[in-house]
Design an enzyme around this catalytic site. Structure first.
Site, PDB file in Angstrom:
ATOM      1  N   LYS A  13       0.821  -1.210   0.000  1.00  0.00           N
ATOM      2  CA  LYS A  13       0.000   0.000   0.000  1.00  0.00           C
ATOM      3  C   LYS A  13       0.858   1.264   0.000  1.00  0.00           C
ATOM      4  O   LYS A  13       0.568   2.221  -0.726  1.00  0.00           O
ATOM      5  CB  LYS A  13      -0.883  -0.041   1.251  1.00  0.00           C
ATOM      6  N   ARG A  88     -10.410   4.290  10.110  1.00  0.00           N
ATOM      7  CA  ARG A  88     -10.121   3.003  10.725  1.00  0.00           C
ATOM      8  C   ARG A  88     -11.366   2.313  11.260  1.00  0.00           C
ATOM      9  O   ARG A  88     -11.313   1.157  11.668  1.00  0.00           O
ATOM     10  CB  ARG A  88      -9.162   3.177  11.909  1.00  0.00           C
ATOM     11  N   ARG A 127      10.923 -10.554   3.962  1.00  0.00           N
ATOM     12  CA  ARG A 127      11.584  -9.250   4.068  1.00  0.00           C
ATOM     13  C   ARG A 127      12.944  -9.361   4.733  1.00  0.00           C
ATOM     14  O   ARG A 127      13.097  -9.959   5.791  1.00  0.00           O
ATOM     15  CB  ARG A 127      10.755  -8.316   4.952  1.00  0.00           C
ATOM     16  N   ARG A 159      13.414  -8.918   9.750  1.00  0.00           N
ATOM     17  CA  ARG A 159      12.961  -7.959  10.763  1.00  0.00           C
ATOM     18  C   ARG A 159      12.352  -8.681  11.957  1.00  0.00           C
ATOM     19  O   ARG A 159      11.591  -9.620  11.795  1.00  0.00           O
ATOM     20  CB  ARG A 159      11.940  -6.989  10.164  1.00  0.00           C
ATOM     21  N   ARG A 170      -2.110  -9.553  12.958  1.00  0.00           N
ATOM     22  CA  ARG A 170      -2.310  -8.239  12.344  1.00  0.00           C
ATOM     23  C   ARG A 170      -3.336  -8.320  11.206  1.00  0.00           C
ATOM     24  O   ARG A 170      -4.165  -7.435  11.048  1.00  0.00           O
ATOM     25  CB  ARG A 170      -0.971  -7.698  11.814  1.00  0.00           C
TER      26      ARG A 170
END
Ligand SMILES: [Zn+2]
Length: 216
Positions: A13, A88, A127, A159, A170
């Site tokens: 995004k 949100r 990642r 990470r 999430r």
């Protein structure tokens, strides 16, 4: 043209928003950035925000609205906004509708980047960050090829907040919170679904086509 951008973590995004800002001369609204900017000032609003944060409380929808008004009321941003990470919840979506109307604007489209859970997990777990220069790579989508970068492979680390359980959590939180807002915009017939599993430039092409079709 004001645009709202939705998409779960890992869908890309941020990259798409940055492209749109550049090519369509838009201004990106991120409530996180707005809060951080406001705190640096010494205003009544910044004091309110600081006291909430110091008490470990969430910043209220009302404060967020005040920040949004500051941007909506500026002539230089008139019909040039991308909302990223806002609204949100359904209340924020409804209040945003009232605010844009008040300032003689409208939401032109809501772009929903869609991706399946398995692909997100693969993307996020892939990642890699170079601990020497902070360049980011992805094992699957943007591998650190020797011809292009001089990062030493031994400096590349995954990470720490990227593990399968936190990612799943999430995504679940995101999906639960976002569904009612998406329904709300679908009813207004301004919601566009975009397949976010494709390559960045393919997704971006579709975004450009949608924007062109709006004719604004
Ligand atoms: Zn490096």
């Amino acid at each position: 043209m004001n645009i709202i951008l939705f998409g779960p973590p890992g869908v890309g995004k941020g990259t798409q928003a940055d492209n749109m800002v550049k090519n369509f001369n838009l201004h990106k609204i991120s409530t996180g950035d707005m809060l951080r900017d406001e705190i640096k000032k010494n205003t009544d609003l910044s004091k309110k925000i600081k006291s909430k944060i110091d008490q470990g409380l969430l910043v209220s929808d009302e404060i967020i609205s005040d920040l949004i008004v500051k941007i909506l009321s500026k002539k230089k941003y008139l019909n040039r906004l991308i909302f990223d990470g806002y609204p949100r919840n359904l209340d924020q979506a409804k209040s945003l509708d009232l605010l844009v109307k008040k300032y003689n604007q409208k939401i032109s489209c809501v772009l929903n980047l869609i991706i399946d859970k398995e692909t997100i997990i693969k993307r996020i777990l892939g990642r890699l960050v170079c601990t020497k220069c902070d360049l980011t790579f992805n094992k699957y989508f943007n591998p650190p090829q020797k011809e292009k970068y001089d990062c030493n492979l031994k400096h590349l680390k995954i990470r720490s907040d990227d593990n399968e359980n936190t990612i799943k959590n999430r995504i679940e939180v995101y999906t639960k919170k976002t569904l009612p807002i998406l329904d709300y915009y679908a009813d207004q017939r301004i919601l566009y679904k975009i397949d976010g599993t494709r390559k960045i430039n393919k997704v971006y092409k579709e975004i450009c086509d949608i924007i062109a079709s709006l004719g604004t």
